[in-house]
Design a protein around this motif. Structure first.
Motif, PDB file in Angstrom:
ATOM      1  N   GLU A   1       1.536   9.774  17.691  1.00 52.53           N
ATOM      2  CA  GLU A   1       1.186   9.945  16.285  1.00 52.53           C
ATOM      3  C   GLU A   1       2.081   9.028  15.448  1.00 52.53           C
ATOM      4  O   GLU A   1       3.270   8.906  15.728  1.00 52.53           O
ATOM      5  N   VAL A   2       1.500   8.411  14.413  1.00 55.98           N
ATOM      6  CA  VAL A   2       2.260   7.532  13.522  1.00 55.98           C
ATOM      7  C   VAL A   2       1.782   7.747  12.092  1.00 55.98           C
ATOM      8  O   VAL A   2       0.580   7.909  11.842  1.00 55.98           O
ATOM      9  N   GLU A   3       2.769   7.753  11.173  1.00 54.51           N
ATOM     10  CA  GLU A   3       2.448   7.810   9.749  1.00 54.51           C
ATOM     11  C   GLU A   3       3.063   6.586   9.077  1.00 54.51           C
ATOM     12  O   GLU A   3       4.256   6.319   9.229  1.00 54.51           O
ATOM     13  N   TYR A   4       2.206   5.824   8.364  1.00 53.83           N
ATOM     14  CA  TYR A   4       2.651   4.588   7.720  1.00 53.83           C
ATOM     15  C   TYR A   4       2.314   4.668   6.233  1.00 53.83           C
ATOM     16  O   TYR A   4       1.163   4.875   5.870  1.00 53.83           O
ATOM     17  N   LYS A   5       3.348   4.493   5.377  1.00 55.64           N
ATOM     18  CA  LYS A   5       3.159   4.724   3.945  1.00 55.64           C
ATOM     19  C   LYS A   5       3.544   3.501   3.113  1.00 55.64           C
ATOM     20  O   LYS A   5       4.393   2.683   3.494  1.00 55.64           O
ATOM     21  N   PHE A   6       2.933   3.437   1.925  1.00 58.17           N
ATOM     22  CA  PHE A   6       3.219   2.426   0.929  1.00 58.17           C
ATOM     23  C   PHE A   6       3.735   3.117  -0.329  1.00 58.17           C
ATOM     24  O   PHE A   6       3.122   4.087  -0.807  1.00 58.17           O
ATOM     25  N   ILE A   7       4.859   2.632  -0.843  1.00 54.80           N
ATOM     26  CA  ILE A   7       5.432   3.191  -2.074  1.00 54.80           C
ATOM     27  C   ILE A   7       4.795   2.475  -3.247  1.00 54.80           C
ATOM     28  O   ILE A   7       4.923   1.245  -3.384  1.00 54.80           O
ATOM     29  N   MET A   8       4.112   3.255  -4.103  1.00 49.11           N
ATOM     30  CA  MET A   8       3.311   2.649  -5.173  1.00 49.11           C
ATOM     31  C   MET A   8       3.541   3.353  -6.498  1.00 49.11           C
ATOM     32  O   MET A   8       3.641   4.586  -6.537  1.00 49.11           O
ATOM     33  N   PRO A   9       3.608   2.600  -7.600  1.00 45.97           N
ATOM     34  CA  PRO A   9       3.554   3.227  -8.914  1.00 45.97           C
ATOM     35  C   PRO A   9       2.158   3.815  -9.133  1.00 45.97           C
ATOM     36  O   PRO A   9       1.215   3.494  -8.401  1.00 45.97           O
ATOM     37  N   SER A  10       2.021   4.653 -10.125  1.00 45.69           N
ATOM     38  CA  SER A  10       0.709   5.221 -10.420  1.00 45.69           C
ATOM     39  C   SER A  10      -0.227   4.144 -10.961  1.00 45.69           C
ATOM     40  O   SER A  10       0.201   3.165 -11.570  1.00 45.69           O
ATOM     41  N   ASP A  11      -1.509   4.318 -10.691  1.00 44.26           N
ATOM     42  CA  ASP A  11      -2.568   3.449 -11.211  1.00 44.26           C
ATOM     43  C   ASP A  11      -2.431   2.008 -10.726  1.00 44.26           C
ATOM     44  O   ASP A  11      -2.726   1.065 -11.454  1.00 44.26           O
ATOM     45  N   THR A  12      -1.957   1.814  -9.503  1.00 46.71           N
ATOM     46  CA  THR A  12      -1.963   0.507  -8.865  1.00 46.71           C
ATOM     47  C   THR A  12      -2.897   0.565  -7.653  1.00 46.71           C
ATOM     48  O   THR A  12      -3.187   1.650  -7.141  1.00 46.71           O
ATOM     49  N   SER A  13      -3.340  -0.594  -7.197  1.00 45.54           N
ATOM     50  CA  SER A  13      -4.435  -0.614  -6.229  1.00 45.54           C
ATOM     51  C   SER A  13      -4.153  -1.528  -5.046  1.00 45.54           C
ATOM     52  O   SER A  13      -3.355  -2.452  -5.136  1.00 45.54           O
ATOM     53  N   PHE A  14      -4.837  -1.222  -3.940  1.00 48.45           N
ATOM     54  CA  PHE A  14      -4.918  -2.163  -2.824  1.00 48.45           C
ATOM     55  C   PHE A  14      -6.289  -2.028  -2.161  1.00 48.45           C
ATOM     56  O   PHE A  14      -6.985  -1.026  -2.313  1.00 48.45           O
ATOM     57  N   VAL A  15      -6.665  -3.071  -1.443  1.00 47.67           N
ATOM     58  CA  VAL A  15      -7.843  -3.021  -0.575  1.00 47.67           C
ATOM     59  C   VAL A  15      -7.335  -3.096   0.862  1.00 47.67           C
ATOM     60  O   VAL A  15      -6.308  -3.727   1.133  1.00 47.67           O
ATOM     61  N   TYR A  16      -8.030  -2.441   1.769  1.00 51.35           N
ATOM     62  CA  TYR A  16      -7.492  -2.334   3.125  1.00 51.35           C
ATOM     63  C   TYR A  16      -8.611  -2.311   4.156  1.00 51.35           C
ATOM     64  O   TYR A  16      -9.788  -2.031   3.858  1.00 51.35           O
ATOM     65  N   SER A  17      -8.212  -2.604   5.376  1.00 55.31           N
ATOM     66  CA  SER A  17      -9.093  -2.492   6.532  1.00 55.31           C
ATOM     67  C   SER A  17      -8.223  -2.205   7.743  1.00 55.31           C
ATOM     68  O   SER A  17      -7.232  -2.897   7.964  1.00 55.31           O
ATOM     69  N   TRP A  18      -8.548  -1.181   8.492  1.00 59.46           N
ATOM     70  CA  TRP A  18      -7.830  -0.942   9.745  1.00 59.46           C
ATOM     71  C   TRP A  18      -8.829  -0.815  10.891  1.00 59.46           C
ATOM     72  O   TRP A  18      -9.961  -0.388  10.711  1.00 59.46           O
ATOM     73  N   GLU A  19      -8.354  -1.196  12.081  1.00 57.73           N
ATOM     74  CA  GLU A  19      -9.221  -1.201  13.258  1.00 57.73           C
ATOM     75  C   GLU A  19      -8.374  -0.993  14.511  1.00 57.73           C
ATOM     76  O   GLU A  19      -7.278  -1.544  14.632  1.00 57.73           O
ATOM     77  N   VAL A  20      -8.884  -0.196  15.443  1.00 58.38           N
ATOM     78  CA  VAL A  20      -8.252  -0.053  16.756  1.00 58.38           C
ATOM     79  C   VAL A  20      -8.660  -1.272  17.584  1.00 58.38           C
ATOM     80  O   VAL A  20      -9.834  -1.437  17.935  1.00 58.38           O
ATOM     81  N   LEU A  21      -7.695  -2.136  17.882  1.00 59.77           N
ATOM     82  CA  LEU A  21      -8.020  -3.417  18.506  1.00 59.77           C
ATOM     83  C   LEU A  21      -8.545  -3.267  19.926  1.00 59.77           C
ATOM     84  O   LEU A  21      -9.486  -3.951  20.325  1.00 59.77           O
ATOM     85  N   ASN A  22      -7.926  -2.410  20.702  1.00 64.77           N
ATOM     86  CA  ASN A  22      -8.271  -2.287  22.119  1.00 64.77           C
ATOM     87  C   ASN A  22      -8.927  -0.943  22.421  1.00 64.77           C
ATOM     88  O   ASN A  22      -8.631  -0.299  23.428  1.00 64.77           O
ATOM     89  N   SER A  23      -9.825  -0.522  21.546  1.00 63.46           N
ATOM     90  CA  SER A  23     -10.435   0.796  21.708  1.00 63.46           C
ATOM     91  C   SER A  23     -11.297   0.863  22.968  1.00 63.46           C
ATOM     92  O   SER A  23     -12.060  -0.039  23.279  1.00 63.46           O
ATOM     93  N   ARG A  24     -11.150   1.973  23.678  1.00 58.19           N
ATOM     94  CA  ARG A  24     -11.961   2.238  24.861  1.00 58.19           C
ATOM     95  C   ARG A  24     -12.703   3.577  24.744  1.00 58.19           C
ATOM     96  O   ARG A  24     -13.330   4.019  25.702  1.00 58.19           O
ATOM     97  N   GLY A  25     -12.559   4.211  23.568  1.00 55.02           N
ATOM     98  CA  GLY A  25     -13.182   5.522  23.404  1.00 55.02           C
ATOM     99  C   GLY A  25     -13.334   5.905  21.945  1.00 55.02           C
ATOM    100  O   GLY A  25     -13.925   5.177  21.156  1.00 55.02           O
ATOM    101  N   GLU A  26     -12.748   7.054  21.587  1.00 57.22           N
ATOM    102  CA  GLU A  26     -12.943   7.617  20.256  1.00 57.22           C
ATOM    103  C   GLU A  26     -12.025   7.022  19.206  1.00 57.22           C
ATOM    104  O   GLU A  26     -12.185   7.269  18.020  1.00 57.22           O
ATOM    105  N   GLY A  27     -11.010   6.262  19.621  1.00 57.26           N
ATOM    106  CA  GLY A  27     -10.112   5.661  18.640  1.00 57.26           C
ATOM    107  C   GLY A  27      -8.994   6.587  18.222  1.00 57.26           C
ATOM    108  O   GLY A  27      -8.171   7.012  19.033  1.00 57.26           O
ATOM    109  N   VAL A  28      -8.975   6.949  16.927  1.00 52.28           N
ATOM    110  CA  VAL A  28      -7.890   7.763  16.380  1.00 52.28           C
ATOM    111  C   VAL A  28      -8.450   8.864  15.487  1.00 52.28           C
ATOM    112  O   VAL A  28      -9.562   8.769  14.975  1.00 52.28           O
TER     113      VAL A  28
END
Length: 212
Positions: free
Chosen positions: A99-126
């Motif tokens: 299990e891993v938790e990865y966080k970004f410290i952000m002021p309020s009302d700021t934005s990001f766009v993101y995409s995550w993918e399991v690179l070597n998936s062989r099943g259900e992923g995460v």
């Protein structure tokens, strides 16, 4: 019929249409009197009396060319940020039953766009849980153990955009539900103050737990 005759005939027909129909209907010019009989003059009067009552209004203050920052702008078109724009590609290795938790410290009302993918998936992923919580310094202003969930589920990828509803830590919790280790690649662009891995566990045993 010669070519010259055809050209003269076409010119005559075009001129007739212009004088009899277009000029009365568009400009109210009725040289032949047929425009009135055909009701074409009424069309020119209705088009000339059309008015537009809607007026555009903008929430813009007086423009100061010497100002370092313009605090007012057209609402919804631009939002000025205090932190610089950033882009990161982050590969998160997750052990078998990890299990891993990865966080970004952000002021309020700021934005990001993101995409995550399991690179070597062989099943259900995460199993994933995208959520946020305030810092310990701000926690007193919120209910006890307050956090806000944004998305959760199971899968091998996700794409989206996010705007922080409050200042604090916002990010992703991933649990490996496949057999064997995996890599989750997170591609993210936007505005944040800092980012780091906050939590890691293997088979329920906590390896890392950063206090916030």
């Amino acid at each position: 019929m010669t070519l010259l005759t055809k050209l003269c005939l076409a010119t005559f027909c075009s001129a007739t249409i212009l004088i009899v129909t277009i000029l009365p209907a568009e400009y109210g010019i009725d040289a032949t009197g047929l425009g009135k009989k055909l009701g074409l003059l009424a069309l020119s009067k209705s088009s000339n009396t059309t008015s537009f009552k809607h007026e555009l209004s903008f929430n813009i203050g007086n423009y100061d060319p010497k100002a370092e920052r313009i605090n007012e702008s057209v609402q919804g078109l631009i939002h000025l940020e205090e932190v610089p724009f950033q882009s990161q590609v982050i590969d998160i290795e997750i052990e078998d039953l990890g299990e891993v938790e990865y966080k970004f410290i952000m002021p309020s009302d700021t934005s990001f766009v993101y995409s995550w993918e399991v690179l070597n998936s062989r099943g259900e992923g995460v199993y994933y849980d995208f959520h946020g919580h305030p810092s310990s310094a701000d926690a007193k202003h919120y209910p006890d153990k307050f956090e806000m969930a944004y998305a959760r589920g199971e899968g091998t990828s996700q794409n989206g955009s996010f705007t922080s509803p409050f200042s604090g830590y916002h990010g992703f919790y991933f649990m490996n539900i496949e057999e064997g280790p995996i890599i989750v690649r997170l591609v993210i662009s936007g505005y944040w103050q800092d980012h780091q891995e906050m939590y890691r566990a293997i088979e329920g045993k906590v390896i890392k737990n950063v206090k916030f």
